[in-house]
Design a protein around this motif. Structure first.
Motif: not given
Length: 172
Positions: A16-20, A90-95, A135-143, A166-172
């Motif tokens: 579930g991590d989203h790392v940069c 963004k929408d196509a990438f997330i999908r 990038e921000a939306e990646l944090n909310g998908i795939g739970h 980059v640092l603000r949109t990646h939790p790790r």
């Protein structure tokens, strides 16, 4: 300087991590980071998806013996992966990422790993706001499914303000 995998600190990444991570424009450094990430994923039996500018380099450096199932390793160019229709959406990438996670689950993989080099943003003049919205939306998908997103940024291509995004949109 890259740290060889056996000496790398245990960063305790979890599904579930989203790392940069940042590298300094060195082709070898980028290849080392991607190869280590892909190898660890394949060793764990994960389905791995790479978005890099030189897919043959990944195939040359990753042992084919680690790929024990069809579809276990998928490597596309950054442009093919991020901009299949010639522009970034963004929408196509997330999908697309959601579809890839669902496909991995449907095929019995315990986890899905993705790694991407984000230098395509500069090369293709991608709208940076659209990119960071993705990038921000990646944090909310795939739970519902174990996954791990790893985004690589060349500090020689991005200014300080962008690095802060980059640092603000990646939790790790």
């Amino acid at each position: 300087m890259t740290i060889p995998a056996p000496q790398a600190p245990n960063l305790k990444f979890a599904p579930g991590d989203h790392v940069c991570a940042f590298y300094n424009g060195s082709r070898n450094m980028l290849d080392d980071i991607v190869t280590d990430y892909v190898t660890r994923g394949l060793e764990a039996g994960n389905q791995v998806f790479c978005m890099v500018d030189d897919p043959p380099a990944v195939h040359r450096r990753v042992s084919s013996q680690l790929v024990t199932r069809d579809g276990m390793l998928n490597v596309l160019t950054e442009d093919e992966a991020y901009m299949p229709d010639g522009i970034f959406s963004k929408d196509a990438f997330i999908r697309g990422m959601e579809d890839r996670m669902a496909t991995a689950s449907d095929h019995g993989y315990d986890s899905f790993r993705a790694v991407g080099d984000e230098s395509f943003i500069v090369r293709n003049g991608v709208d940076i706001n659209e990119w960071f919205a993705a990038e921000a939306e990646l944090n909310g998908i795939g739970h519902d499914y174990p996954h791990f997103f790893f985004c690589l940024y060349d500090v020689d291509l991005f200014d300080g303000d962008t690095v802060m995004y980059v640092l603000r949109t990646h939790p790790r």
